[in-house]
Design an enzyme around this catalytic site. Structure first.
Site, PDB file in Angstrom:
ATOM      1  N   ASP A  16      42.738  42.798  37.207  1.00 25.85           N
ATOM      2  CA  ASP A  16      42.066  43.564  38.257  1.00 25.85           C
ATOM      3  C   ASP A  16      41.416  44.822  37.699  1.00 25.85           C
ATOM      4  O   ASP A  16      40.244  45.101  37.954  1.00 25.85           O
ATOM      5  CB  ASP A  16      43.062  43.928  39.366  1.00 25.85           C
ATOM      6  CG  ASP A  16      43.757  42.719  39.938  1.00 25.85           C
ATOM      7  OD1 ASP A  16      43.063  41.818  40.410  1.00 25.85           O
ATOM      8  OD2 ASP A  16      44.998  42.664  39.895  1.00 25.85           O
ATOM      9  N   GLU A 258      40.506  36.074  35.808  1.00 31.81           N
ATOM     10  CA  GLU A 258      39.082  36.249  36.081  1.00 31.81           C
ATOM     11  C   GLU A 258      38.355  36.971  34.959  1.00 31.81           C
ATOM     12  O   GLU A 258      37.306  36.526  34.506  1.00 31.81           O
ATOM     13  CB  GLU A 258      38.878  37.007  37.393  1.00 31.81           C
ATOM     14  CG  GLU A 258      37.407  37.257  37.711  1.00 31.81           C
ATOM     15  CD  GLU A 258      37.160  37.772  39.111  1.00 31.81           C
ATOM     16  OE1 GLU A 258      36.187  38.527  39.302  1.00 31.81           O
ATOM     17  OE2 GLU A 258      37.929  37.419  40.030  1.00 31.81           O
TER      18      GLU A 258
END
Length: 365
Positions: A16, A258
């Site tokens: 994140d 990600e």
């Protein structure tokens, strides 16, 4: 100058904050935004950015203001643009101040990356809030109709220069503690449930020698040393630019989440994605949505599926051997480069975000 607040809650270790830190730096460097990054866990952030003081309530790092997002949150005036990363919700008191602003900020919900077709229909849609504010969904993605991918200016040129220079590649690998060899270099960054031992076993038995570079803290049971045709190298914790260069140097990258997933696609090398497990196997649909877009040959797609648990250990070993077979491997390499080039022809996420926010602001009285 646009002033922007970017809110980040650290949930998945470095993923994140990795996305948010890259985005904050790029918006400042390439679009002239004054960025203020709110982070709830400065200790984790400090691992990624050594210049950060984890004990400071507010500080400037590389031209970015960093605010420790505490409870209660600091009493700061809202910026022109408010970006909440991954639906983390700004503090309620901050949202109240947004309501009271003479010119209400542009409020963006930066969503998780997905290749699913539906995101193109939802990207940039407004979401009216009970407060009277409007929040806009911004979906990173792989198409022209999405929010795009983070890609800094000059990134692919720097990649090409390193990949074309054997001496530079060798020098950089030595800096990470890997003595260069004329073998296959494989990087490994995965979640704990990955069958990393199967990967090591197959590489150890392969005809072509390999080096497996294991990310810091990953698969601790894989000890550094030689095993058959395999050399295992344990890596130190790498900076974001350093990790990018590792991916560029490698022949095959196993990545997760990600941030590293996107960076591996800019490496233009064959890659295997370990997607974060979700309830009711929702992550498998997301995996196959990406595989349907990414033009990897069948062997590469089947290996990605097996790495995410769609086969047993024997099935994974079989698919790994098939993907590494000479003909399949060369095909995979060509497709990986073509895919990266296709993505690089699109506008990047920061450029699309800047254009979207400019349009929002210009449309308001």
């Amino acid at each position: 100058m646009i002033h922007a607040d970017l809110f980040c809650r650290i949930i998945d270790n470095y993923g994140d904050i990795g996305v948010c830190w890259r985005l904050a730096r790029q918006m400042a460097a390439e679009h002239g935004w004054a960025m203020r990054l709110w982070v709830d866990d400065l200790a984790v952030f400090a691992r990624l950015e050594p210049r950060l003081d984890p004990g400071a309530a507010r500080q400037a790092v590389g031209g970015i203001e960093v605010v420790h997002w505490t409870q209660p949150a600091p009493d700061l005036a809202p910026a022109d643009v408010v970006i909440e990363a991954f639906a983390c919700d700004p503090p309620p008191a901050y949202v109240h101040r947004m309501q009271d602003s003479l010119r209400r900020p542009a409020w963006i919900n930066l969503e998780y990356l997905s290749a699913e077709p539906w995101i193109d229909n939802c990207h940039a849609l407004p979401s009216p809030q009970p407060s009277g504010l409007v929040k806009y969904f911004f979906f990173p993605g792989f198409t022209e109709g999405s929010g795009g991918l983070i890609r800094e200016r000059g990134l692919t040129a720097a990649r090409d220069a390193l990949q074309a220079g054997p001496a530079a590649r060798a020098a950089w690998l030595r800096e990470t503690g890997i003595e260069p060899r004329d073998d296959r270099l494989v990087t490994l960054f995965c979640y704990p449930d990955a069958s990393a031992s199967v990967l090591a076993d197959v590489l150890a038995q392969d005809e072509r020698p390999s080096t497996l570079a294991v990310a810091h803290g990953v698969a601790p049971y894989l000890r550094a040393g030689e095993r058959g045709a395999l050399r295992i190298a344990r890596l130190p914790f790498l900076s974001q630019p350093g990790y990018d260069r590792l991916l560029w140097c490698a022949d095959l990258n196993f990545v997760r989440g990600e941030d590293s997933f996107v960076r591996a696609q800019w490496a233009a090398r064959p890659m295997v994605w370990h997607i974060y497990p979700q309830a009711q196997a929702a992550h498998i649909d997301k995996l196959h949505a990406w595989l349907a877009r990414e033009p990897a040959p069948l062997a590469g797609r089947e290996l990605n599926a097996a790495w995410n648990g769609e086969t047993g250990r024997d099935g994974l070993a079989q698919r790994l051997r098939a993907a590494l077979a000479p003909a399949a491997w060369q095909d995979w390499r060509r497709h990986a480069r073509a895919w990266s080039d296709r993505l690089a022809a699109q506008d990047d996420l920061a450029a699309r975000l800047a254009a979207f926010c400019r349009t929002l602001r210009e449309s308001r009285p």
